[in-house]
Motif scaffolding. Sequence first.
Motif, PDB file in Angstrom:
ATOM      1  N   SER A  16       0.990  -0.997   0.167  1.00  0.00           N
ATOM      2  CA  SER A  16       0.254   0.216  -0.005  1.00  0.00           C
ATOM      3  C   SER A  16       1.079   0.840   0.057  1.00  0.00           C
ATOM      4  N   PHE A  71       1.780   1.739  -3.506  1.00  0.00           N
ATOM      5  CA  PHE A  71       1.121   2.423  -4.188  1.00  0.00           C
ATOM      6  C   PHE A  71       0.640   3.769  -3.979  1.00  0.00           C
ATOM      7  N   THR A 103       3.847   6.360  -5.739  1.00  0.00           N
ATOM      8  CA  THR A 103       3.474   6.394  -7.008  1.00  0.00           C
ATOM      9  C   THR A 103       2.643   6.883  -7.074  1.00  0.00           C
ATOM     10  N   CYS A 104       1.213   6.495  -6.570  1.00  0.00           N
ATOM     11  CA  CYS A 104      -0.108   7.800  -6.681  1.00  0.00           C
ATOM     12  C   CYS A 104       0.852   9.501  -6.379  1.00  0.00           C
ATOM     13  N   PHE A 157      -5.786   3.465  -0.402  1.00  0.00           N
ATOM     14  CA  PHE A 157      -4.658   2.310  -1.028  1.00  0.00           C
ATOM     15  C   PHE A 157      -4.514   1.610  -0.578  1.00  0.00           C
ATOM     16  N   LEU A 195      -6.304  -0.678  -1.158  1.00  0.00           N
ATOM     17  CA  LEU A 195      -6.307  -1.302  -2.623  1.00  0.00           C
ATOM     18  C   LEU A 195      -5.017  -2.496  -2.622  1.00  0.00           C
ATOM     19  N   ALA A 196      -4.623  -2.485  -1.143  1.00  0.00           N
ATOM     20  CA  ALA A 196      -3.430  -3.051  -1.402  1.00  0.00           C
ATOM     21  C   ALA A 196      -3.729  -4.713  -1.110  1.00  0.00           C
ATOM     22  N   TYR A 238      -5.696  -6.746  -3.782  1.00  0.00           N
ATOM     23  CA  TYR A 238      -4.586  -6.777  -4.795  1.00  0.00           C
ATOM     24  C   TYR A 238      -4.466  -8.092  -4.158  1.00  0.00           C
TER      25      TYR A 238
END
Length: 266
Positions: A143, A146, A149-150, A242, A245-246, A249
């Motif tokens: 996370s 992620f 990077t974003c 995030f 989202l992690a 994933y």
Amino acid sequence: MNGAGKPSSVKRRANNHTTPANGVKVANGAMAKTASTHFSDASFMKWTVADAVHVATHHWIPCLFALGLLFFMGVEYTLFMVPPSSPPFDLGFIATRHLHAILESSPDLNTLLAALNTVFVGMQTTYILWTWLIEGRPRATISTLFMFTCRGILGYSTQLPLPQEFLGSGADFPVGNVSFFLFFSGHVAGSVIASLDMRRMQRKELAWTFDVLNVLQAVRLLGTRGHYTIDLAVGVGAGILFDSLAGKYEDSKRKGAALTTKHDFS
């Protein structure tokens, strides 16, 4: 036969159907009847006063957000826009103006708080790496990757101006007053990611400690004008997003591995 000037005594029945060019007969008013049926079956047509009371008492949070929507619609449509020649308006800067004056008049205190904040960033980093390298749980690390990077994409896409009253420090992170993205706050987002992982592992006391330190960090960043209020608020949301989202994933990878194993044994 009827006479030429004599009206016909035969009354034709009204034709309730029309024949389009493709030959399909469609009843006149069918669409209107269908729309009327859908309207009568609409959910809100069945609402009662008891339903309204139930919503207000059991779902008061969405009701507050509905009032907030109406309030801020009024604010937005009557707002005087900030002219291009003026600095951005930031409510967090106004709330921390006294702290800013203290830090501006005391560089040593500013450096001390910056150093303590850097220690807190180190605590976040250490915990997140610990969960992966020692405990074998990569979710917090994924996370964080992620998130940063974003943050880099958004921070470079819209480069906000550095606040005019910014108070830098060589002890701050990034160390040495190097350039940094304002939007959004990686300090805040990283702390949220660590705190969420602590709660998943039932480390609630440690999570609350991180939350309190995160609030103090946010106040200090506003006081030094190191971030705008929107940077900090979005940092909280980014940490939650995030982390979620992690988790998705990891779930997708576990499901994929389970399907592969099932096919291998079938």
